[in-house]
Scaffold this active site. Structure first.
Site, mmCIF file in Angstrom:
data_model
loop_
_atom_site.group_PDB
_atom_site.id
_atom_site.type_symbol
_atom_site.label_atom_id
_atom_site.label_comp_id
_atom_site.label_asym_id
_atom_site.label_seq_id
_atom_site.Cartn_x
_atom_site.Cartn_y
_atom_site.Cartn_z
ATOM 1 N N SER A 126 0.850 -1.178 0.000
ATOM 2 C CA SER A 126 0.000 0.000 0.000
ATOM 3 C C SER A 126 0.887 1.229 0.000
ATOM 4 O O SER A 126 2.066 1.155 0.377
ATOM 5 C CB SER A 126 -0.886 -0.001 1.253
ATOM 6 O OG SER A 126 -1.504 1.253 1.459
ATOM 7 N N TYR A 139 -2.000 -0.567 10.440
ATOM 8 C CA TYR A 139 -2.085 -0.958 9.033
ATOM 9 C C TYR A 139 -0.787 -0.610 8.315
ATOM 10 O O TYR A 139 -0.216 -1.439 7.584
ATOM 11 C CB TYR A 139 -3.269 -0.246 8.382
ATOM 12 C CG TYR A 139 -3.436 -0.549 6.918
ATOM 13 C CD1 TYR A 139 -3.973 -1.764 6.498
ATOM 14 C CD2 TYR A 139 -3.078 0.385 5.947
ATOM 15 C CE1 TYR A 139 -4.137 -2.043 5.150
ATOM 16 C CE2 TYR A 139 -3.238 0.117 4.605
ATOM 17 C CZ TYR A 139 -3.769 -1.095 4.205
ATOM 18 O OH TYR A 139 -3.923 -1.369 2.868
#
Length: 264
Positions: A126, A139
């Site tokens: 990501s 995350y």
């Protein structure tokens, strides 16, 4: 090509499976819950948090096909909120699904590819694996771990015929936003008044983001390349620029820009 994808029930995984299957690849995909099935795709029930499930899934494909040409690590989840209020259990869960879920599969995929002398490994990270995002610290940590692991793995597999590509999506409109587990409550909001505003900004960017088909198309192109790229940022122009700017600006300057954007 024989392709194994983790987490194909929705979002990126489903879009990738649909795209690659439509192009004639033999696609296997893992799932942990019942879902509408894609015609022509072989489904394997497996929890990425289970050592035995991951081993059995890889073995099932190898027994059926004799090899795996492409492995795509996609399964993941998100936990949001101020790190101070994130529990240790949440931290373990976030790393266990996003990072260890990848590691469990690679533990069995890598030997098979290395011994055969060919294969493509594609792992979804990501932009949050390149930039520590406020109120998404767990995350981001799990995605930073993927970046470091794959960088080392790529070097170790040098000369074996096995490539490692890390895909770094920006904001996409998927079910990820609704399924994110978020820390909340009066105590959290009192300690971090900007949290609610920042979370609204995050969710707006995600729900107005690109569609999963865009990412699936980029991965399709990776499969066609003899020498796949090390990393691919798949995002809008603004987010691509943010990755570039972080590389060239002093850290304090970039942090100030990010804080302004998220209204901290």
């Amino acid at each position: 090509m024989v392709v194994l994808i983790t987490g194909i029930t929705s979002g990126f995984g489903r879009a990738i499976a649909e795209r690659l299957s439509s192009e004639g690849h033999k696609v296997y995909g893992t799932h942990r819950r019942d879902c509408e099935r894609i015609p022509g795709v072989s489904y394997i029930r497996a929890e990425v948090g289970s050592d035995s499930d991951c081993e059995a899934a890889v073995r099932q494909v190898l027994d059926a096909e004799g090899h795996i040409d492409v492995f795509i690590s996609n399964a993941g989840m998100g936990i949001g909120g101020p790190l101070e209020f994130s529990s240790l259990a949440d931290a373990r869960l976030q790393m266990d699904v996003n990072w260890m879920g990848m590691v469990r599969f690679l533990h069995h995929v890598v030997p098979a590819m290395r011994k055969r002398g060919s294969g493509k490994i594609i792992c979804l990270s990501s932009i949050g694996g390149l930039i520590g995002l406020p109120f998404q610290g767990l995350y981001s940590a799990s995605k930073f771990a993927i970046e470091g692991y794959c960088e080392a793995l790529r070097m170790e597999l040098r000369g074996t015929g096995v490539s490692v590509t890390v895909v770094e999506p920006g904001d996409f409109h998927t079910g990820f936003t609704a399924s994110r587990k978020s820390v909340a409550g009066p105590e959290v909001e009192a300690a971090y008044p900007s949290y609610t505003t920042s979370l609204a900004c995050i969710e707006h960017d995600e729900t107005s983001g690109l569609t999963p088909d865009v990412l699936a198309a980029r991965i399709s192109r990776v499969l066609k390349r003899k020498n796949p790229p090390y990393t691919i940022v798949v995002a809008n122009l603004e987010q691509k620029l943010s990755v570039f700017i972080k590389r060239i600006l002093p850290k304090r300057w970039f942090a100030a820009i990010l804080a302004s954007y998220y209204k901290l």
